[in-house]
Design a protein around this motif. Structure first.
Motif, PDB file in Angstrom:
ATOM      1  N   SER A  81      26.432  -7.455  14.988  1.00  0.00           N
ATOM      2  CA  SER A  81      25.724  -8.376  15.870  1.00  0.00           C
ATOM      3  C   SER A  81      25.194  -7.621  17.086  1.00  0.00           C
ATOM      4  O   SER A  81      25.679  -6.537  17.418  1.00  0.00           O
ATOM      5  CB  SER A  81      26.676  -9.494  16.323  1.00  0.00           C
ATOM      6  OG  SER A  81      26.102 -10.279  17.342  1.00  0.00           O
ATOM      7  N   ASP A  82      24.185  -8.221  17.754  1.00  0.00           N
ATOM      8  CA  ASP A  82      23.689  -7.626  18.995  1.00  0.00           C
ATOM      9  C   ASP A  82      24.376  -8.205  20.223  1.00  0.00           C
ATOM     10  O   ASP A  82      23.945  -7.951  21.352  1.00  0.00           O
ATOM     11  CB  ASP A  82      22.174  -7.809  19.110  1.00  0.00           C
ATOM     12  CG  ASP A  82      21.750  -9.272  19.170  1.00  0.00           C
ATOM     13  OD1 ASP A  82      22.603 -10.149  18.925  1.00  0.00           O
ATOM     14  OD2 ASP A  82      20.559  -9.535  19.444  1.00  0.00           O
ATOM     15  N   VAL A 126      22.944   1.566  19.605  1.00  0.00           N
ATOM     16  CA  VAL A 126      22.930   1.861  18.166  1.00  0.00           C
ATOM     17  C   VAL A 126      22.276   0.692  17.448  1.00  0.00           C
ATOM     18  O   VAL A 126      22.724  -0.447  17.550  1.00  0.00           O
ATOM     19  CB  VAL A 126      24.366   2.073  17.646  1.00  0.00           C
ATOM     20  CG1 VAL A 126      24.355   2.267  16.130  1.00  0.00           C
ATOM     21  CG2 VAL A 126      25.014   3.269  18.338  1.00  0.00           C
ATOM     22  N   PRO A 127      21.196   0.947  16.716  1.00  0.00           N
ATOM     23  CA  PRO A 127      20.456  -0.166  16.105  1.00  0.00           C
ATOM     24  C   PRO A 127      21.200  -0.793  14.932  1.00  0.00           C
ATOM     25  O   PRO A 127      21.982  -0.146  14.247  1.00  0.00           O
ATOM     26  CB  PRO A 127      19.151   0.494  15.647  1.00  0.00           C
ATOM     27  CG  PRO A 127      19.518   1.931  15.421  1.00  0.00           C
ATOM     28  CD  PRO A 127      20.556   2.259  16.448  1.00  0.00           C
ATOM     29  N   LEU A 128      20.933  -2.076  14.744  1.00  0.00           N
ATOM     30  CA  LEU A 128      21.393  -2.780  13.560  1.00  0.00           C
ATOM     31  C   LEU A 128      20.500  -2.385  12.373  1.00  0.00           C
ATOM     32  O   LEU A 128      19.380  -1.928  12.574  1.00  0.00           O
ATOM     33  CB  LEU A 128      21.330  -4.288  13.801  1.00  0.00           C
ATOM     34  CG  LEU A 128      22.361  -4.868  14.767  1.00  0.00           C
ATOM     35  CD1 LEU A 128      21.924  -6.246  15.252  1.00  0.00           C
ATOM     36  CD2 LEU A 128      23.727  -4.949  14.100  1.00  0.00           C
ATOM     37  N   LEU A 141      26.331 -15.049  14.396  1.00  0.00           N
ATOM     38  CA  LEU A 141      26.013 -15.184  15.814  1.00  0.00           C
ATOM     39  C   LEU A 141      25.213 -13.985  16.307  1.00  0.00           C
ATOM     40  O   LEU A 141      25.368 -12.866  15.825  1.00  0.00           O
ATOM     41  CB  LEU A 141      27.306 -15.312  16.624  1.00  0.00           C
ATOM     42  CG  LEU A 141      28.261 -16.429  16.196  1.00  0.00           C
ATOM     43  CD1 LEU A 141      29.404 -16.542  17.194  1.00  0.00           C
ATOM     44  CD2 LEU A 141      27.537 -17.759  16.048  1.00  0.00           C
ATOM     45  N   ASP A 142      24.352 -14.248  17.302  1.00  0.00           N
ATOM     46  CA  ASP A 142      23.592 -13.192  17.953  1.00  0.00           C
ATOM     47  C   ASP A 142      23.517 -13.497  19.443  1.00  0.00           C
ATOM     48  O   ASP A 142      24.011 -14.522  19.917  1.00  0.00           O
ATOM     49  CB  ASP A 142      22.205 -13.045  17.344  1.00  0.00           C
ATOM     50  CG  ASP A 142      21.397 -14.339  17.373  1.00  0.00           C
ATOM     51  OD1 ASP A 142      21.522 -15.111  18.348  1.00  0.00           O
ATOM     52  OD2 ASP A 142      20.631 -14.586  16.432  1.00  0.00           O
ATOM     53  N   ALA A 143      22.896 -12.574  20.179  1.00  0.00           N
ATOM     54  CA  ALA A 143      22.854 -12.709  21.636  1.00  0.00           C
ATOM     55  C   ALA A 143      22.017 -13.893  22.089  1.00  0.00           C
ATOM     56  O   ALA A 143      22.133 -14.316  23.241  1.00  0.00           O
ATOM     57  CB  ALA A 143      22.320 -11.419  22.251  1.00  0.00           C
ATOM     58  N   ARG A 189      34.917  -0.471  14.109  1.00  0.00           N
ATOM     59  CA  ARG A 189      33.694   0.302  14.331  1.00  0.00           C
ATOM     60  C   ARG A 189      32.816  -0.529  15.267  1.00  0.00           C
ATOM     61  O   ARG A 189      31.961  -1.307  14.838  1.00  0.00           O
ATOM     62  CB  ARG A 189      32.968   0.596  13.018  1.00  0.00           C
ATOM     63  CG  ARG A 189      31.667   1.375  13.209  1.00  0.00           C
ATOM     64  CD  ARG A 189      31.065   1.801  11.881  1.00  0.00           C
ATOM     65  NE  ARG A 189      31.847   2.851  11.259  1.00  0.00           N
ATOM     66  CZ  ARG A 189      31.602   3.353  10.039  1.00  0.00           C
ATOM     67  NH1 ARG A 189      30.603   2.885   9.332  1.00  0.00           N
ATOM     68  NH2 ARG A 189      32.363   4.310   9.543  1.00  0.00           N
ATOM     69  N   MET A 190      33.044  -0.397  16.555  1.00  0.00           N
ATOM     70  CA  MET A 190      32.334  -1.176  17.565  1.00  0.00           C
ATOM     71  C   MET A 190      31.242  -0.290  18.151  1.00  0.00           C
ATOM     72  O   MET A 190      31.509   0.564  19.004  1.00  0.00           O
ATOM     73  CB  MET A 190      33.306  -1.657  18.642  1.00  0.00           C
ATOM     74  CG  MET A 190      32.743  -2.679  19.595  1.00  0.00           C
ATOM     75  SD  MET A 190      34.055  -3.470  20.586  1.00  0.00           S
ATOM     76  CE  MET A 190      34.742  -4.615  19.378  1.00  0.00           C
TER      77      MET A 190
END
Length: 385
Positions: free
Chosen positions: A323-324, A39-41, A300-302, A33-34
């Motif tokens: 993750s973003d 699409v918001p977290l 991890l994030d951007a 599910r990518m």
């Protein structure tokens, strides 16, 4: 290490209820599910745990997420070359021959073997419409991994065989996962993690026995296994069976090493934070299924990982689940001029470096996880500078 299973847990292969959780990754979003970037977290998440059956020794997904869309990737050259080797081996063993009938159970992890087999004179048969007298060869290319009911899946494959027919399976054995600490190979939608000893025992319950197993270096150690009725393992295969037993593939305490490895995922986050603080931009390559639990477990994030490059158009414009971190094309990755690129699929190092010389031409360095981040030496032969 480990824990109590969910009440009512039953083995997917033997139906037994005696077992324990040997790897718990907490709540994780499904790898397939990518979401699109807009699409918001947060993303929906489900428990991700490996359960070991005490009766038959199968390590398996305890429970699964809701069924979701599966995005197909681009087959890497390394996977295609392994398929060539596997079909070539089957041919040398006399299992691929003109006029023979073959049925295939494939997967999203590579292209079908059927063109290679029909190109050698075999006739492809739909598993759902096999002739009553069966087929000579059934091939399973990581297909078993995706079957929720392992007993029923094995039964379907065995029933397709004519008397004297052969089942051939390619799989990543649990021995490799355990030896290399590849805890991130546990993911939703991948139901069974077969060791060679557990597979041999299961096949014998279905009237077959492992006869031959060949080891290949893909993904740290991939097996091509053949089985047929009345077969006994040859000497080389017995050695592989003994090696996996000695590694502890059916032992809860042995498999506990995977939990130890997973609990060390924070080290990747710490390394990325140090790189950011040093003013370096870090990206990654390979939005593969195994990258999702790694990104999520490490948190991890951007802000730490600028992007993940991937050759699959179906994944570009999306983000890593949970993750973003955006998924970008290889060209977009190169345009970022990253100082470091973490290769989530280390077996593709030569292939990816050759395809993206701009990374090293711009002064960037490729990084593999071994298990801590390790910088690869620059490949001057690939440089265009």
């Amino acid at each position: 290490m480990g824990g109590d299973p969910r009440p009512g847990t039953r083995c997917r292969a033997c139906g037994g209820a005696d077992g324990r959780v040997v790897l718990d990754l907490g709540d994780q979003p499904p790898w397939d599910r990518m979401p699109h970037r807009d699409v918001p977290l947060p993303d929906p998440a489900w428990p991700l745990r490996m359960w070991l059956c005490a009766g038959c020794g199968l390590a398996q997904l305890e429970d699964d997420a809701d069924a979701v869309e599966e995005l197909h990737g681009v087959e890497p050259r390394a996977m295609a070359e392994q398929s060539d080797r596997s079909v070539g081996r089957l041919a040398r063993e006399g299992l691929v021959r003109p006029g023979g009938r073959v049925a295939e159970f494939g997967s999203p992890h590579g292209e079908s073997w059927l063109p290679r087999l029909t190109g050698r004179g075999m006739t492809a048969v739909d598993p759902a419409a096999a002739p009553p007298d069966g087929v000579d060869l059934v091939v399973d290319f990581y297909g078993l991994l995706h079957e929720p009911d392992q007993a029923a899946a094995l039964d379907r494959r065995v029933r397709l065989l004519r008397p004297g027919g052969t089942l051939a399976l390619q799989l990543l054995p649990l021995g490799t996962v355990l030896r290399d600490g590849q805890w991130f190979d546990l993911r939703h939608g991948h139901y069974a993690y077969w060791s060679l000893p557990a597979l041999d025992a299961a096949l014998r319950r279905h009237g077959l026995g492992v006869h031959r197993a060949w080891w290949y270096p893909l993904s740290g150690g991939t097996l091509l296994v053949t089985a047929r009725a009345g077969a006994a393992p040859d000497e080389a295969t017995r050695a592989l069976l003994d090696e996996e037993r000695a590694a502890g593939v059916t032992d809860p305490s042995g498999l506990g090493r995977l939990q130890d490895a997973a609990d060390g995922a924070h080290r990747l986050r710490e390394w990325l934070a140090a790189e950011r603080d040093a003013g370096r931009t870090v990206a990654a390559y390979g939005a593969a299924s195994r990258a999702v639990p790694l990104v999520c477990r490490a948190g991890l994030d951007a802000g730490l990982l600028a992007a993940v490059g991937d050759a699959s158009p179906a994944k570009q414009g999306r983000r890593m689940p949970g993750s973003d971190v955006p998924v970008v094309s290889p060209a977009e990755l190169a345009a970022l001029r990253p100082d470091r690129v973490v290769l989530f699929l280390p077996e593709l190092a030569a292939e990816v470096r050759a395809a993206l010389p701009a990374v090293e031409d711009g002064g960037g360095r490729w990084v593999v996880l071994d298990p801590a981040p390790h910088l690869l030496e620059p490949d001057r032969a690939l440089s265009r500078g």
